[in-house]
Scaffold this motif. Sequence first.
Motif, PDB file in Angstrom:
ATOM      1  N   LEU A  94       0.835  -1.193   0.000  1.00  0.00           N
ATOM      2  CA  LEU A  94       0.000   0.000   0.000  1.00  0.00           C
ATOM      3  C   LEU A  94       0.870   1.244   0.000  1.00  0.00           C
ATOM      4  O   LEU A  94       1.993   1.233   0.519  1.00  0.00           O
ATOM      5  CB  LEU A  94      -0.898   0.022   1.245  1.00  0.00           C
ATOM      6  N   LEU A  95       0.330   2.316  -0.571  1.00  0.00           N
ATOM      7  CA  LEU A  95       0.984   3.615  -0.462  1.00  0.00           C
ATOM      8  C   LEU A  95       0.596   4.264   0.861  1.00  0.00           C
ATOM      9  O   LEU A  95      -0.548   4.153   1.306  1.00  0.00           O
ATOM     10  CB  LEU A  95       0.560   4.535  -1.598  1.00  0.00           C
ATOM     11  N   THR A  96       1.534   4.943   1.488  1.00  0.00           N
ATOM     12  CA  THR A  96       1.188   5.783   2.618  1.00  0.00           C
ATOM     13  C   THR A  96       0.625   7.098   2.084  1.00  0.00           C
ATOM     14  O   THR A  96       0.757   7.413   0.895  1.00  0.00           O
ATOM     15  CB  THR A  96       2.407   6.073   3.492  1.00  0.00           C
ATOM     16  N   VAL A  97      -0.003   7.873   2.972  1.00  0.00           N
ATOM     17  CA  VAL A  97      -0.504   9.177   2.564  1.00  0.00           C
ATOM     18  C   VAL A  97       0.646  10.060   2.091  1.00  0.00           C
ATOM     19  O   VAL A  97       0.518  10.794   1.105  1.00  0.00           O
ATOM     20  CB  VAL A  97      -1.278   9.839   3.722  1.00  0.00           C
ATOM     21  N   ALA A  98       1.796   9.967   2.765  1.00  0.00           N
ATOM     22  CA  ALA A  98       2.957  10.764   2.358  1.00  0.00           C
ATOM     23  C   ALA A  98       3.448  10.359   0.971  1.00  0.00           C
ATOM     24  O   ALA A  98       3.821  11.219   0.160  1.00  0.00           O
ATOM     25  CB  ALA A  98       4.075  10.606   3.384  1.00  0.00           C
ATOM     26  N   ASP A  99       3.441   9.052   0.683  1.00  0.00           N
ATOM     27  CA  ASP A  99       3.826   8.582  -0.658  1.00  0.00           C
ATOM     28  C   ASP A  99       2.913   9.183  -1.721  1.00  0.00           C
ATOM     29  O   ASP A  99       3.368   9.690  -2.753  1.00  0.00           O
ATOM     30  CB  ASP A  99       3.727   7.057  -0.739  1.00  0.00           C
ATOM     31  N   ALA A 100       1.602   9.099  -1.463  1.00  0.00           N
ATOM     32  CA  ALA A 100       0.640   9.587  -2.446  1.00  0.00           C
ATOM     33  C   ALA A 100       0.727  11.091  -2.610  1.00  0.00           C
ATOM     34  O   ALA A 100       0.626  11.610  -3.733  1.00  0.00           O
ATOM     35  CB  ALA A 100      -0.775   9.185  -2.017  1.00  0.00           C
ATOM     36  N   ALA A 101       0.907  11.816  -1.514  1.00  0.00           N
ATOM     37  CA  ALA A 101       0.919  13.279  -1.560  1.00  0.00           C
ATOM     38  C   ALA A 101       2.020  13.823  -2.459  1.00  0.00           C
ATOM     39  O   ALA A 101       1.913  14.939  -2.976  1.00  0.00           O
ATOM     40  CB  ALA A 101       1.056  13.843  -0.147  1.00  0.00           C
ATOM     41  N   ALA A 102       3.053  13.040  -2.660  1.00  0.00           N
ATOM     42  CA  ALA A 102       4.160  13.480  -3.511  1.00  0.00           C
ATOM     43  C   ALA A 102       3.885  13.264  -4.993  1.00  0.00           C
ATOM     44  O   ALA A 102       4.664  13.709  -5.844  1.00  0.00           O
ATOM     45  CB  ALA A 102       5.438  12.742  -3.109  1.00  0.00           C
ATOM     46  N   MET A 103       2.778  12.609  -5.328  1.00  0.00           N
ATOM     47  CA  MET A 103       2.460  12.282  -6.723  1.00  0.00           C
ATOM     48  C   MET A 103       1.551  13.366  -7.292  1.00  0.00           C
ATOM     49  O   MET A 103       0.326  13.321  -7.156  1.00  0.00           O
ATOM     50  CB  MET A 103       1.814  10.894  -6.800  1.00  0.00           C
ATOM     51  N   ARG A 104       2.134  14.358  -7.910  1.00  0.00           N
ATOM     52  CA  ARG A 104       1.403  15.521  -8.413  1.00  0.00           C
ATOM     53  C   ARG A 104       0.864  15.265  -9.817  1.00  0.00           C
ATOM     54  O   ARG A 104       1.245  14.317 -10.487  1.00  0.00           O
ATOM     55  CB  ARG A 104       2.313  16.748  -8.410  1.00  0.00           C
ATOM     56  N   GLY A 105      -0.021  16.138 -10.259  1.00  0.00           N
ATOM     57  CA  GLY A 105      -0.565  16.033 -11.607  1.00  0.00           C
ATOM     58  C   GLY A 105      -2.003  15.559 -11.614  1.00  0.00           C
ATOM     59  O   GLY A 105      -2.636  15.402 -10.568  1.00  0.00           O
ATOM     60  N   PRO A 106      -2.566  15.326 -12.800  1.00  0.00           N
ATOM     61  CA  PRO A 106      -3.975  14.934 -12.915  1.00  0.00           C
ATOM     62  C   PRO A 106      -4.222  13.520 -12.394  1.00  0.00           C
ATOM     63  O   PRO A 106      -3.297  12.736 -12.185  1.00  0.00           O
ATOM     64  CB  PRO A 106      -4.255  15.042 -14.411  1.00  0.00           C
ATOM     65  N   GLY A 107      -5.491  13.205 -12.258  1.00  0.00           N
ATOM     66  CA  GLY A 107      -5.890  11.884 -11.791  1.00  0.00           C
ATOM     67  C   GLY A 107      -7.246  11.955 -11.118  1.00  0.00           C
ATOM     68  O   GLY A 107      -7.914  12.983 -11.125  1.00  0.00           O
ATOM     69  N   THR A 108      -7.667  10.834 -10.542  1.00  0.00           N
ATOM     70  CA  THR A 108      -8.941  10.736  -9.826  1.00  0.00           C
ATOM     71  C   THR A 108      -8.682  10.141  -8.455  1.00  0.00           C
ATOM     72  O   THR A 108      -8.004   9.118  -8.332  1.00  0.00           O
ATOM     73  CB  THR A 108      -9.941   9.857 -10.594  1.00  0.00           C
ATOM     74  N   VAL A 109      -9.239  10.783  -7.442  1.00  0.00           N
ATOM     75  CA  VAL A 109      -9.059  10.341  -6.058  1.00  0.00           C
ATOM     76  C   VAL A 109     -10.410   9.902  -5.503  1.00  0.00           C
ATOM     77  O   VAL A 109     -11.359  10.688  -5.475  1.00  0.00           O
ATOM     78  CB  VAL A 109      -8.493  11.480  -5.174  1.00  0.00           C
TER      79      VAL A 109
END
Length: 374
Positions: A94-109
């Motif tokens: 799993l990704l941590t919240v910190a891991d995900a927060a570093a992934m910038r750009g478009p997408g769907t959450v």
Amino acid sequence: MSRSLLKHWWRASPQTLRLLFCAGLCLLRARKRFQDAAGGEPLFVCGAFCNASGLAQGARLYAEACRQQGRQAHLVDITGVVCMPRDLEPAEPLLTVADAAAMRGPGTVIIHANPPQFQLALCALGKEFLRDKRVVGYWVWELEAFPPVWKHALAYVDAVEVPSVFVADALRRCTRKPVTARPHAVPAPRRRKSRYAADGVLRCLYVFDAGSSWERKNPQAALDAFVRAFKPGEAELTFKISNEGADPERFARFQAACVATPGVRILTGSLAPEAMEELYLRHDVYLSLHRSEGFGLTILEALRHGLHVVATGWSGNMDFMTGEMAHAVPCALTPVRMRSGPYKGCGARWAEPDVEAATEILRELHQELTAANA
């Protein structure tokens, strides 16, 4: 602040203070959504993947459904962020919240957390992560009216997904943003029950989370119906209760009542999927005299495993309670009059199941199923 202290503070605080807390936090860390963002890939499914609650299981089912559709999804664990206990080992990285927060750009959450936990997760991810992304809240609510903190959260979503038509209809009264009923994608189990009450004993089961409102789950009604329906030795009733420490006094009183009733037992703690399957298959009837369900995940799981289901005929479970195995219990809609908890002052109704009608259904099932083995 520890998780227990934060929960105590939240429950003891007036609604105005809760709203101010969420509004201030979101002002600093989140972005209001004024236009429905385009979204697209990549997909971030955020859920309490290390927790055993129904909402967390919904996130796992959602992620698996995305895979079945060929969509690549990043799974982001928000268990700690939303103040939920870590009582399951994750089945995959799993990704941590910190891991995900570093992934910038478009997408769907997609955030599988109800307000105010939704706001906590949103703010932990942060403004920079949310920029250019479509934000969808996957929410599960159980009543026809929503508290103010839910209405506040609507400003921070592009759209909302919910598991049932019941919840979707209720939420559409509060917003013009897109609301979609997307039921939990419960897979077909590996095994399905085919013999019932083989030894003449009808075995009943009710699975619930004590942290999801004892009044709403209403286990006392199931116990009352069982006692009225059967003589000692004719049937057994198992209550599988998780998160029993959420209301220790209520649990202790209920446990004492169960101990004093022949044929009734309580199981506590979390079970792995294989153990849950075994639990379903050891029983013949699923008995849920709840007052309201946003979906009723364990009700559907019981049906999928081949159990007869005796459940209150109202709210989210009525989306799928069809066929000869489903036995809807008549009920009367009454005002919710809780002095504390998430439903306090919401001005909504819920169901009061007819215990005598449930008793008659149980008696008929006992007669029918035991006669089939004669």
